[in-house]
Structures are given as C-alpha cells and as structure tokens.
Design a protein around this motif. Structure first.
Motif, mmCIF file in Angstrom:
data_model
loop_
_atom_site.group_PDB
_atom_site.id
_atom_site.type_symbol
_atom_site.label_atom_id
_atom_site.label_comp_id
_atom_site.label_asym_id
_atom_site.label_seq_id
_atom_site.Cartn_x
_atom_site.Cartn_y
_atom_site.Cartn_z
ATOM 1 N N GLN A 23 0.850 -1.184 0.000
ATOM 2 C CA GLN A 23 0.000 0.000 0.000
ATOM 3 C C GLN A 23 0.894 1.245 0.000
ATOM 4 O O GLN A 23 2.120 1.134 0.097
ATOM 5 C CB GLN A 23 -0.904 0.002 1.239
ATOM 6 C CG GLN A 23 -1.784 -1.205 1.381
ATOM 7 C CD GLN A 23 -2.899 -1.255 0.345
ATOM 8 O OE1 GLN A 23 -3.250 -0.253 -0.258
ATOM 9 N NE2 GLN A 23 -3.438 -2.450 0.137
ATOM 10 N N THR A 48 -0.669 -4.512 3.516
ATOM 11 C CA THR A 48 -1.900 -5.103 4.026
ATOM 12 C C THR A 48 -1.855 -6.596 3.752
ATOM 13 O O THR A 48 -1.515 -7.010 2.648
ATOM 14 C CB THR A 48 -3.139 -4.492 3.351
ATOM 15 O OG1 THR A 48 -3.166 -3.090 3.630
ATOM 16 C CG2 THR A 48 -4.422 -5.135 3.863
ATOM 17 N N ALA A 94 -8.117 -9.442 8.051
ATOM 18 C CA ALA A 94 -7.041 -8.633 7.479
ATOM 19 C C ALA A 94 -6.260 -7.938 8.575
ATOM 20 O O ALA A 94 -6.756 -7.737 9.686
ATOM 21 C CB ALA A 94 -7.612 -7.608 6.509
ATOM 22 N N ASP A 117 -2.351 -5.243 8.965
ATOM 23 C CA ASP A 117 -1.368 -4.476 8.218
ATOM 24 C C ASP A 117 -0.077 -4.355 9.006
ATOM 25 O O ASP A 117 0.010 -4.777 10.154
ATOM 26 C CB ASP A 117 -1.905 -3.099 7.829
ATOM 27 C CG ASP A 117 -2.261 -2.234 9.035
ATOM 28 O OD1 ASP A 117 -2.025 -2.662 10.178
ATOM 29 O OD2 ASP A 117 -2.764 -1.131 8.833
ATOM 30 N N ALA A 157 3.294 -7.322 8.600
ATOM 31 C CA ALA A 157 1.895 -7.541 8.213
ATOM 32 C C ALA A 157 1.530 -9.013 8.360
ATOM 33 O O ALA A 157 0.456 -9.355 8.865
ATOM 34 C CB ALA A 157 1.661 -7.068 6.782
#
Length: 64
Positions: free
Chosen positions: A15, A20, A29, A31, A38
């Motif tokens: 990103q 992510t 999810a 990050d 991550a």
C-alpha cells in the motif's frame, strides 16, 4: 482443535504507507510497515479469530 494443523491462504499487498495482509479463507485482514510485520499481525489476528470461532461454535472458514 489443534490450530497448528490449520493452513490458510493469504496475500500481502503493498500500500502507499505499508503493507496489508488478507487471509483469503476467513476474510481477516491486518497491516504492517513491512511484509513480515503484516504477516505476523495477520497470523495473530487469524489465531484469535479461530479461537473465538471454535469457542462460539461458528464456522472457521468462510463459505465459498
């Protein structure tokens, strides 16, 4: 349930301000600043998700 035997698919996406990580099998999810960070955060999040899912008798894997 022995969580050490579970295998989940995941992807890590770069990103603008870090990375992510997404578990494709659970839609969890997380990050981090690096891909490794991550991935570590995602592992912790998925472990917690599995623990809670099993404890509450709900499916661990998302439906296809």
């Amino acid at each position: 349930m022995d969580k050490s035997n579970l295998v989940f698919r995941s992807v890590i996406v770069k990103q603008k301000n870090g990375f992510t990580a997404l578990c494709l099998d659970t839609d969890v999810a997380s990050d981090g600043a690096t891909p490794e960070e991550a991935k570590g955060h995602l592992r912790e999040a998925v472990e917690l998700y599995v623990e809670l899912a099993v404890g509450n008798n709900v499916p661990v894997m998302r439906a296809e």
